[in-house]
Scaffold this motif. Structure first.
Motif, mmCIF file in Angstrom:
data_model
loop_
_atom_site.group_PDB
_atom_site.id
_atom_site.type_symbol
_atom_site.label_atom_id
_atom_site.label_comp_id
_atom_site.label_asym_id
_atom_site.label_seq_id
_atom_site.Cartn_x
_atom_site.Cartn_y
_atom_site.Cartn_z
ATOM 1 N N MET A 1 -7.269 5.546 -38.793
ATOM 2 C CA MET A 1 -8.149 4.425 -38.483
ATOM 3 C C MET A 1 -8.635 4.611 -37.051
ATOM 4 O O MET A 1 -7.971 5.269 -36.246
ATOM 5 C CB MET A 1 -7.404 3.095 -38.643
ATOM 6 C CG MET A 1 -6.890 2.888 -40.057
ATOM 7 S SD MET A 1 -5.763 1.490 -40.205
ATOM 8 C CE MET A 1 -6.889 0.212 -40.622
ATOM 9 N N ASN A 2 -9.761 4.004 -36.740
ATOM 10 C CA ASN A 2 -10.305 4.170 -35.398
ATOM 11 C C ASN A 2 -9.321 3.652 -34.362
ATOM 12 O O ASN A 2 -8.734 2.580 -34.523
ATOM 13 C CB ASN A 2 -11.659 3.470 -35.271
ATOM 14 C CG ASN A 2 -12.363 3.921 -34.014
ATOM 15 O OD1 ASN A 2 -11.990 3.536 -32.922
ATOM 16 N ND2 ASN A 2 -13.365 4.769 -34.174
ATOM 17 N N GLY A 3 -9.183 4.415 -33.283
ATOM 18 C CA GLY A 3 -8.237 4.069 -32.230
ATOM 19 C C GLY A 3 -8.836 3.297 -31.074
ATOM 20 O O GLY A 3 -8.178 3.118 -30.056
ATOM 21 N N GLY B 1 -14.319 9.088 -31.139
ATOM 22 C CA GLY B 1 -13.574 10.340 -31.026
ATOM 23 C C GLY B 1 -12.067 10.174 -30.998
ATOM 24 O O GLY B 1 -11.350 11.137 -30.727
ATOM 25 N N LEU B 2 -11.579 8.983 -31.280
ATOM 26 C CA LEU B 2 -10.131 8.740 -31.277
ATOM 27 C C LEU B 2 -9.723 8.041 -32.569
ATOM 28 O O LEU B 2 -10.253 6.983 -32.904
ATOM 29 C CB LEU B 2 -9.726 7.872 -30.076
ATOM 30 C CG LEU B 2 -8.238 7.533 -29.956
ATOM 31 C CD1 LEU B 2 -7.405 8.785 -29.680
ATOM 32 C CD2 LEU B 2 -8.015 6.502 -28.856
ATOM 33 N N GLN B 3 -8.792 8.655 -33.291
ATOM 34 C CA GLN B 3 -8.233 8.058 -34.503
ATOM 35 C C GLN B 3 -6.746 7.842 -34.288
ATOM 36 O O GLN B 3 -6.108 8.562 -33.506
ATOM 37 C CB GLN B 3 -8.424 9.003 -35.701
ATOM 38 C CG GLN B 3 -9.859 9.248 -36.100
ATOM 39 C CD GLN B 3 -10.447 8.118 -36.907
ATOM 40 O OE1 GLN B 3 -9.828 7.609 -37.844
ATOM 41 N NE2 GLN B 3 -11.650 7.709 -36.553
ATOM 42 N N VAL B 4 -6.191 6.847 -34.969
ATOM 43 C CA VAL B 4 -4.748 6.673 -35.008
ATOM 44 C C VAL B 4 -4.299 6.943 -36.438
ATOM 45 O O VAL B 4 -4.971 6.563 -37.392
ATOM 46 C CB VAL B 4 -4.279 5.273 -34.530
ATOM 47 C CG1 VAL B 4 -4.508 5.118 -33.040
ATOM 48 C CG2 VAL B 4 -4.943 4.157 -35.298
ATOM 49 N N ARG B 5 -3.191 7.652 -36.574
ATOM 50 C CA ARG B 5 -2.632 7.992 -37.882
ATOM 51 C C ARG B 5 -1.363 7.174 -38.053
ATOM 52 O O ARG B 5 -0.466 7.221 -37.197
ATOM 53 C CB ARG B 5 -2.327 9.490 -37.932
ATOM 54 C CG ARG B 5 -1.784 9.984 -39.241
ATOM 55 C CD ARG B 5 -1.622 11.517 -39.175
ATOM 56 N NE ARG B 5 -1.104 12.041 -40.408
ATOM 57 C CZ ARG B 5 0.182 12.254 -40.672
ATOM 58 N NH1 ARG B 5 1.088 11.982 -39.737
ATOM 59 N NH2 ARG B 5 0.559 12.732 -41.827
ATOM 60 N N THR C 1 -1.931 9.655 -32.211
ATOM 61 C CA THR C 1 -3.361 9.687 -31.905
ATOM 62 C C THR C 1 -3.916 11.073 -32.205
ATOM 63 O O THR C 1 -3.232 12.079 -32.034
ATOM 64 C CB THR C 1 -3.649 9.332 -30.426
ATOM 65 O OG1 THR C 1 -2.936 10.235 -29.585
ATOM 66 C CG2 THR C 1 -3.259 7.889 -30.118
ATOM 67 N N VAL C 2 -5.141 11.076 -32.681
ATOM 68 C CA VAL C 2 -5.843 12.317 -33.004
ATOM 69 C C VAL C 2 -7.235 12.214 -32.397
ATOM 70 O O VAL C 2 -7.955 11.247 -32.661
ATOM 71 C CB VAL C 2 -5.945 12.516 -34.534
ATOM 72 C CG1 VAL C 2 -6.688 13.795 -34.859
ATOM 73 C CG2 VAL C 2 -4.560 12.512 -35.165
ATOM 74 N N GLY D 1 -16.733 3.376 -32.567
ATOM 75 C CA GLY D 1 -15.415 3.280 -31.948
ATOM 76 C C GLY D 1 -14.774 1.927 -32.207
ATOM 77 O O GLY D 1 -13.867 1.519 -31.493
ATOM 78 N N ILE D 2 -15.257 1.220 -33.240
ATOM 79 C CA ILE D 2 -14.689 -0.094 -33.557
ATOM 80 C C ILE D 2 -13.381 0.091 -34.313
ATOM 81 O O ILE D 2 -13.334 0.714 -35.360
ATOM 82 C CB ILE D 2 -15.678 -0.963 -34.356
ATOM 83 C CG1 ILE D 2 -16.881 -1.327 -33.483
ATOM 84 C CG2 ILE D 2 -14.986 -2.239 -34.862
ATOM 85 C CD1 ILE D 2 -17.946 -2.156 -34.171
ATOM 86 N N SER D 3 -12.341 -0.443 -33.751
ATOM 87 C CA SER D 3 -11.019 -0.415 -34.362
ATOM 88 C C SER D 3 -10.694 -1.800 -34.904
ATOM 89 O O SER D 3 -11.123 -2.802 -34.329
ATOM 90 C CB SER D 3 -9.972 -0.033 -33.307
ATOM 91 O OG SER D 3 -8.677 -0.061 -33.875
ATOM 92 N N PRO D 4 -9.912 -1.867 -35.972
ATOM 93 C CA PRO D 4 -9.479 -3.190 -36.418
ATOM 94 C C PRO D 4 -8.384 -3.761 -35.501
ATOM 95 O O PRO D 4 -8.115 -4.953 -35.515
ATOM 96 C CB PRO D 4 -8.931 -2.926 -37.830
ATOM 97 C CG PRO D 4 -8.489 -1.506 -37.794
ATOM 98 C CD PRO D 4 -9.446 -0.803 -36.862
ATOM 99 N N PHE D 5 -7.771 -2.889 -34.695
ATOM 100 C CA PHE D 5 -6.687 -3.289 -33.811
ATOM 101 C C PHE D 5 -7.215 -3.642 -32.423
ATOM 102 O O PHE D 5 -8.049 -2.938 -31.881
ATOM 103 C CB PHE D 5 -5.664 -2.150 -33.663
ATOM 104 C CG PHE D 5 -5.206 -1.566 -34.972
ATOM 105 C CD1 PHE D 5 -4.392 -2.295 -35.819
ATOM 106 C CD2 PHE D 5 -5.606 -0.296 -35.342
ATOM 107 C CE1 PHE D 5 -3.981 -1.759 -37.029
ATOM 108 C CE2 PHE D 5 -5.196 0.252 -36.543
ATOM 109 C CZ PHE D 5 -4.383 -0.484 -37.401
ATOM 110 N N GLY D 6 -6.700 -4.708 -31.841
ATOM 111 C CA GLY D 6 -7.024 -5.044 -30.462
ATOM 112 C C GLY D 6 -8.435 -5.547 -30.233
ATOM 113 O O GLY D 6 -8.968 -5.413 -29.126
#
Length: 158
Positions: free
Chosen positions: A128-130, A134-138, A20-21, A102-107
């Protein structure tokens, strides 16, 4: 800011390794994806934005580099549909359970067909958005594709 969201829980449950970033989200940024790329110090083509669209009236999720625009014609073709258009922000929030920015493709609340831009698959790692502003996942793009059961196609405008 919590680093545990439905998105990160989905990735963990699927056994996907990710990092997470966090960054300072700017709600006034003209292009949120580009602002995220600058904030995390990464090239825009490696920071992917998640967009919600409607294909022949049905929801789809589209993941493309933050410095590119989706071709609605290519999106429709990728899913074998006739026409595509961007989803209204309020509809996207209601469907995904996430706020715009803050829309993530996950969950997402409801699993919808997902497509990832083919060029993103050439990268070792992407952001990608986490699941919150303000939260990204790498993570490796192939892992993202696998957990999303996403199709890979040319989706961006020339």
């Amino acid at each position: 800011m919590s680093k545990t969201t439905r998105a990160t829980q989905t990735l963990s449950k699927a056994g996907i390794r990710f990092e997470t970033v966090t960054y300072d989200y700017d709600p006034h940024a003209e292009r949120i994806g580009l602002q995220a790329a600058a904030a995390v110090g990464e090239a825009p083509h490696r920071v992917l934005k998640t967009l919600m669209a409607e294909l022949d009236g049905k929801p789809v999720c589209v993941v493309v580099p933050s410095d590119r625009e989706v071709s609605m014609k290519k999106l429709a073709a990728a899913f074998g549909g006739k026409s595509a258009q961007m989803m209204k922000p309020a509809d996207a929030e209601r469907l995904t359970g996430y706020h715009v920015g803050g829309i993530s493709p996950f969950g997402q609340r409801k699993l919808v067909p997902t497509a990832i831009e083919i060029a993103a698959m050439d990268e070792d790692m992407v952001y990608m958005n986490g699941g919150q502003r303000g939260l990204q996942v790498r993570l490796p793009p192939k892992d993202a594709q696998r957990v999303l059961k996403a199709i890979v196609a040319a989706l961006v405008a020339d």
